[in-house]
Write an enzyme that holds these catalytic residues in place. Structure first.
Site, mmCIF file in Angstrom:
data_model
loop_
_atom_site.group_PDB
_atom_site.id
_atom_site.type_symbol
_atom_site.label_atom_id
_atom_site.label_comp_id
_atom_site.label_asym_id
_atom_site.label_seq_id
_atom_site.Cartn_x
_atom_site.Cartn_y
_atom_site.Cartn_z
ATOM 1 N N ARG A 170 -42.551 -60.038 -81.488
ATOM 2 C CA ARG A 170 -41.830 -61.292 -81.273
ATOM 3 C C ARG A 170 -41.433 -61.318 -79.796
ATOM 4 O O ARG A 170 -41.226 -60.277 -79.172
ATOM 5 C CB ARG A 170 -40.582 -61.359 -82.143
ATOM 6 C CG ARG A 170 -40.838 -61.225 -83.641
ATOM 7 C CD ARG A 170 -39.525 -61.209 -84.406
ATOM 8 N NE ARG A 170 -39.733 -61.115 -85.856
ATOM 9 C CZ ARG A 170 -39.781 -59.970 -86.530
ATOM 10 N NH1 ARG A 170 -39.626 -58.815 -85.881
ATOM 11 N NH2 ARG A 170 -39.983 -59.968 -87.829
ATOM 12 N N LYS A 193 -35.745 -57.295 -86.236
ATOM 13 C CA LYS A 193 -34.722 -58.022 -86.986
ATOM 14 C C LYS A 193 -33.884 -57.050 -87.804
ATOM 15 O O LYS A 193 -34.400 -56.062 -88.335
ATOM 16 C CB LYS A 193 -35.372 -59.051 -87.917
ATOM 17 C CG LYS A 193 -35.932 -60.272 -87.195
ATOM 18 C CD LYS A 193 -36.425 -61.301 -88.184
ATOM 19 C CE LYS A 193 -36.875 -62.586 -87.492
ATOM 20 N NZ LYS A 193 -37.367 -63.595 -88.448
ATOM 21 N N HIS A 261 -45.351 -66.931 -80.001
ATOM 22 C CA HIS A 261 -45.287 -66.344 -81.342
ATOM 23 C C HIS A 261 -46.649 -66.361 -82.026
ATOM 24 O O HIS A 261 -46.923 -65.526 -82.896
ATOM 25 C CB HIS A 261 -44.265 -67.101 -82.191
ATOM 26 C CG HIS A 261 -43.786 -66.317 -83.379
ATOM 27 N ND1 HIS A 261 -42.972 -65.214 -83.254
ATOM 28 C CD2 HIS A 261 -44.028 -66.466 -84.709
ATOM 29 C CE1 HIS A 261 -42.710 -64.717 -84.464
ATOM 30 N NE2 HIS A 261 -43.345 -65.465 -85.354
ATOM 31 N N ARG A 264 -48.487 -63.136 -81.847
ATOM 32 C CA ARG A 264 -48.091 -62.147 -82.877
ATOM 33 C C ARG A 264 -48.900 -62.374 -84.151
ATOM 34 O O ARG A 264 -49.407 -61.419 -84.755
ATOM 35 C CB ARG A 264 -46.594 -62.265 -83.146
ATOM 36 C CG ARG A 264 -46.069 -61.471 -84.338
ATOM 37 C CD ARG A 264 -44.553 -61.627 -84.406
ATOM 38 N NE ARG A 264 -43.981 -61.269 -85.691
ATOM 39 C CZ ARG A 264 -43.633 -60.037 -86.043
ATOM 40 N NH1 ARG A 264 -43.834 -59.029 -85.200
ATOM 41 N NH2 ARG A 264 -43.078 -59.786 -87.221
ATOM 42 N N HIS A 287 -42.212 -56.205 -90.951
ATOM 43 C CA HIS A 287 -41.852 -57.073 -92.077
ATOM 44 C C HIS A 287 -41.119 -56.264 -93.139
ATOM 45 O O HIS A 287 -41.555 -55.174 -93.512
ATOM 46 C CB HIS A 287 -43.093 -57.704 -92.711
ATOM 47 C CG HIS A 287 -43.687 -58.800 -91.902
ATOM 48 N ND1 HIS A 287 -44.992 -59.227 -92.060
ATOM 49 C CD2 HIS A 287 -43.166 -59.578 -90.917
ATOM 50 C CE1 HIS A 287 -45.241 -60.220 -91.215
ATOM 51 N NE2 HIS A 287 -44.150 -60.442 -90.511
ATOM 52 N N TYR A 296 -51.202 -63.533 -94.330
ATOM 53 C CA TYR A 296 -52.345 -63.485 -93.420
ATOM 54 C C TYR A 296 -53.676 -63.433 -94.148
ATOM 55 O O TYR A 296 -54.716 -63.755 -93.579
ATOM 56 C CB TYR A 296 -52.206 -62.286 -92.478
ATOM 57 C CG TYR A 296 -51.029 -62.427 -91.544
ATOM 58 C CD1 TYR A 296 -51.077 -63.306 -90.467
ATOM 59 C CD2 TYR A 296 -49.856 -61.717 -91.753
ATOM 60 C CE1 TYR A 296 -49.988 -63.465 -89.625
ATOM 61 C CE2 TYR A 296 -48.762 -61.865 -90.916
ATOM 62 C CZ TYR A 296 -48.830 -62.740 -89.855
ATOM 63 O OH TYR A 296 -47.749 -62.898 -89.033
#
Length: 317
Positions: A170, A193, A261, A264, A287, A296
């Site tokens: 990110r 995150k 983004h 990514r 994730h 994906y």
């Protein structure tokens, strides 16, 4: 409310609708466009039940009818809207307008209907990640920083774009890196995150681009301070990277989905096309859930595979 919007309501309900819209405008400060959208949604709702002779013999919806509506009748309205080939997002917005009206009626002590509070909106279609094509990713990296007057700024920009694509970061993660995160030559420590730390392998070309920038930077980069600096020596603002992407997009004639983004997403999608397993991609991206990474697999892999006939990830063409 505009005159062309019709409400199939008796006098008492119509007055309630008028007061509700006045409240939206004056108390909630909603824009005229939003208030009109709410009006149209409620018009569709009243029209649906006004046409039901079993519920509304005189074709006029009343407060009494709204009070008696069961969850079944609300779901019948949703089904009718779905049958009209309406997008799920549109139906969800319409239900939001209806809920707003019923909540207002409750607060005004006009009627209370608990069924509307347990009504579920239709699940929206999942948005697929917007990946950048392999050739587009290479073009962005090659042209990044070419308009900069100072060589060190050009090298900085190339390092950032290479890092975004080569490590799947990110933009906030890339711009938070410190020199201490690069202590090991072949991996980089990323704080993602939720303050979760992960280790991401560094391809040689990514490491080389970072080293080229560090060697050319005129400012002293402290070990525990941000690695990427602005022209005046402070931490680089992400808007600078976003703005440059927009300029490159225009210059190269690339589509609107080409953003920092998107690089990514491209990292993940292109690895998947080369056969990398989902669990590994999940760990690389940071994730929390594998279901997030599984999106994906819905991207058109066959097209990406054709592009890989003549190119490897960050390799020569």
């Amino acid at each position: 409310m505009k005159e062309e919007i019709t409400f199939y309501a008796d006098g008492i309900l119509y007055e309630a609708i008028r007061c509700w819209h006045q409240w939206l405008r004056e108390e909630r400060r909603y824009s005229p466009h939003t208030v009109e959208a709410y009006a149209r949604d409620l018009s569709l709702f009243t029209a649906f039940f006004a046409a039901r002779k079993d519920l509304c013999p005189d074709g006029k919806v009343s407060l009494g009818l709204l009070k008696k509506l069961k969850i079944r009748e609300f779901r019948e309205f949703i089904s009718a809207r779905s049958a009209a080939y309406k997008e799920k997002s549109t139906i969800a917005r319409e239900l939001s307008s209806i809920r707003s009206f019923f909540r207002w009626l409750d607060r005004q002590d006009l009627i209370k209907n608990s069924a509307v509070s347990i009504l579920s909106s239709p699940r929206r279609n999942k948005l697929l990640p917007k990946a950048v094509g392999i050739n587009e990713a290479f073009k962005l990296i090659e042209q990044a920083g070419e308009k900069e007057n100072d060589r060190w700024l050009m090298l900085r920009d190339k390092a950032i774009f290479t890092l975004l694509y080569g490590c799947g970061l990110r933009i906030s993660e890339a711009l938070s890196i410190t020199p201490s995160d690069l202590e090991s030559g072949d991996v980089i420590r990323i704080c993602g995150k939720g303050k979760k730390v992960r280790l991401v392998p560094l391809l040689p070309i990514v490491r080389q681009r970072i080293d080229d920038y560090c060697n050319a930077c005129p400012y002293h980069i402290h070990e525990d301070e941000k690695l990427f600096l602005g022209s005046r020596g402070g931490p680089l603002n992400p808007r600078i990277v976003q703005r440059q992407t927009e300029q490159l997009r225009t210059m190269l004639g690339l589509p609107a989905n080409v953003t920092p983004h998107a690089l990514r997403h491209s990292f993940a999608t292109h690895l998947l096309a080369e056969g990398t397993d989902l669990r590994s991609i999940q760990e690389l991206l940071g994730h929390a859930s594998l279901s997030t990474t599984q999106r994906y697999t819905e991207v058109e892999i066959s097209t990406l595979q054709k592009e890989y006939d003549g190119a490897n990830l960050l390799g020569g063409k």
